[in-house]
Design an enzyme around this catalytic site. Structure first.
Site, PDB file in Angstrom:
ATOM      1  N   SER A  49      35.017  38.110  42.150  1.00  0.00           N
ATOM      2  CA  SER A  49      34.406  36.959  41.607  1.00  0.00           C
ATOM      3  C   SER A  49      34.542  36.571  40.318  1.00  0.00           C
ATOM      4  O   SER A  49      33.977  37.474  39.509  1.00  0.00           O
ATOM      5  CB  SER A  49      33.159  36.981  42.463  1.00  0.00           C
ATOM      6  OG  SER A  49      32.543  35.755  42.591  1.00  0.00           O
ATOM      7  N   GLU A  50      34.634  35.602  40.051  1.00  0.00           N
ATOM      8  CA  GLU A  50      34.992  35.176  38.540  1.00  0.00           C
ATOM      9  C   GLU A  50      33.674  35.071  37.900  1.00  0.00           C
ATOM     10  O   GLU A  50      33.333  35.030  36.529  1.00  0.00           O
ATOM     11  CB  GLU A  50      35.592  33.793  38.314  1.00  0.00           C
ATOM     12  CG  GLU A  50      35.241  32.621  39.306  1.00  0.00           C
ATOM     13  CD  GLU A  50      36.062  32.414  40.432  1.00  0.00           C
ATOM     14  OE1 GLU A  50      36.294  33.439  41.207  1.00  0.00           O
ATOM     15  OE2 GLU A  50      36.285  31.124  40.938  1.00  0.00           O
ATOM     16  N   ASN A  51      32.592  35.111  38.533  1.00  0.00           N
ATOM     17  CA  ASN A  51      31.285  35.241  37.532  1.00  0.00           C
ATOM     18  C   ASN A  51      30.848  36.715  37.455  1.00  0.00           C
ATOM     19  O   ASN A  51      29.937  37.210  37.428  1.00  0.00           O
ATOM     20  CB  ASN A  51      30.085  34.655  38.638  1.00  0.00           C
ATOM     21  CG  ASN A  51      29.888  35.167  40.072  1.00  0.00           C
ATOM     22  OD1 ASN A  51      31.002  35.552  40.517  1.00  0.00           O
ATOM     23  ND2 ASN A  51      28.873  35.113  40.723  1.00  0.00           N
TER      24      ASN A  51
END
Lengths: 227, 221
Positions: A49-51
């Site tokens: 997940s890009e977070n």
């Protein structure tokens, strides 16, 4: 034999068959996000997940949510053994730097050259939003698009040239829709599979560019009772 | 030694002037410096240039600052489907917006923090974001030139700080916060807990104290 197009869940189910065991995979908004429910038994996938999460697990159960542990759609999630947390720049080193084995994005249009348009509908009000899609599209080792084959008005979404604002150029490797699995090759669009009950000629009719069709195009294999 | 600890949100933003450029950490509801944002709303600082992935969610996160018309310009990646106050301002032509790829936002912050004025990237080539940017082929690939992005202030959220400003974060609430802490002239952090110097294991510190100027311990999200 029924001649229903696949549901969104079934597109996700078919797409999940493309995920390699042990692979690091990013799933975008929409149909791709449903794929985590269909990881074939016995495979471990490290969802990114890009977070700042690698090794994302299922959604958190009601009452067990931790709002510091959310996916890119703000949904409280869990992590699996072997997971790691990191900052957003490292998360995008993974996307842009060619470290993700597979990324799957939704799209409004995909061109026969592998251009993808997925962040803005022309003529709509509002700012639109890019998010991580440009970095993911450019950098994933294998970029798959999952989408409906045609827009609500019937317009083909697999097109010769995108008319919507582009996300990235010449990067999509495969398209999985409610009608077909299509590989984007140097020679053009290769029809790899059709939805159960459909013929290559029918798929061609719903597709703008010419498809390369071999003598025997198999039907997609989905779980029994899924249709 | 300079004391970095302030009594509360209002005190720590009391000198943030009109026209300031401010980075705001946070993503997906996690890691937003909501207490600092609310203090800035109370202070009424205007003509802010905001740098943030999102542009608010209803009145929450940056939403209140757009509702109050305190922000004049935004640099963002994904304003967000629930950023209604931002979209109202944007639709009315009251806000200048620079939209960019999320990873490029990260990298521009990192470049600023690292003293790198600009860099080439393949991200955005052939798209709207390439307009007006220098393009060249580097190692056989079409690239565009992106510049570093800094700000006067970073408003960030961490889990724990020691008294000199070493920081650790919780889970996915880390996101943009460490990048912004390193890319601003003055970094203000709100934390759940302040601990004594030496209480945080140096092996686990994510943001070293050199990047942190002011600390407030505030309850709640």
């Amino acid at each position: 034999m029924s001649k229903q197009r696949l549901t969104r869940e079934q597109i996700a189910e078919r797409a999940a068959q493309e995920l390699p065991d042990g692979g690091c995979v990013n799933l975008g908004f929409g149909i791709p996000n449903l794929m985590s429910n269909y990881v074939p038994a016995g495979k471990t996938i490290y969802f990114h997940s890009e977070n700042g999460i690698l090794g994302m697990g299922p959604r958190a159960k009601p009452g067990e949510e931790d709002f510091d542990l959310v996916d890119a759609m703000k949904v409280p999630v869990t992590v699996i053994p072997g997971a790691a947390f990191f900052n957003q720049a490292e998360a995008h080193m993974m996307t842009r730097g060619g470290h993700l084995d597979v990324a799957v994005l939704g799209a409004f249009q995909v061109s026969e050259k592998g251009d993808i348009a997925n962040w803005k509908v022309p003529g709509t009000k509002g700012s639109g939003g890019i998010g991580g899609a440009m970095d993911i599209a450019v950098g994933a080792r294998r970029l798959i698009v999952c989408m409906e084959h045609n827009a609500r008005d019937g317009a083909p979404k697999v097109v010769r040239q995108c008319t919507y604002p582009l996300t990235a150029i010449e990067c999509v490797k495969a398209i999985i829709t409610d009608l077909a699995v299509i590989d984007i090759t140097a020679e053009g669009l290769l029809l790899r599979e059709v939805a159960p009950g459909f013929t290559p000629a029918e798929v061609q009719r719903f597709t703008e560019p010419r498809l390369i069709v071999s003598e025997n195009v198999p039907e997609m294999r989905l779980a029994a009772g899924g249709m | 030694m300079k004391n970095k600890i302030y009594a509360g949100g209002d005190e720590v933003v009391a000198d943030v002037p009109d026209g300031a450029s401010i980075m705001f950490g946070g993503f997906g509801g996690a890691g937003f410096p909501n207490n600092l944002i609310r203090a800035l709303a109370r202070r009424g600082t205007r003509n802010i240039t905001a740098i943030s992935n999102n542009c608010g969610s209803g009145d929450n996160e940056l939403g209140i600052l757009f509702k109050n018309k305190q922000i004049r310009k935004a640099h963002a990646s994904f304003p967000g489907p629930t950023a209604n106050h931002f979209q109202d301002c944007y639709g009315a032509g009251e806000i200048e917006l620079e939209l960019m790829a999320q990873g490029i936002l990260c990298e521009r912050l990192r470049a600023q923090a690292a003293g790198i004025p600009a860099f080439y990237t393949t991200v955005g080539v052939g798209t709207e974001v390439a307009k007006g940017k220098e393009e060249r082929v580097v190692r056989g690939k079409r690239c565009i030139l992106e510049s570093a992005l800094g700000a006067d202030y970073a408003f960030i959220k961490a889990w724990k700080a020691d008294r000199i400003g070493n920081l650790i974060y919780r889970k996915a609430a880390r996101n943009f916060n460490p990048l912004m802490a390193a890319a601003a002239e003055t970094t203000i952090v709100e934390v759940d807990e302040i601990v004594e110097v030496g209480a945080l294991d140096p092996e686990v510190i994510i943001t070293p104290s050199i990047f942190v100027d002011r600390i407030v311990q505030v309850p709640g999200r």
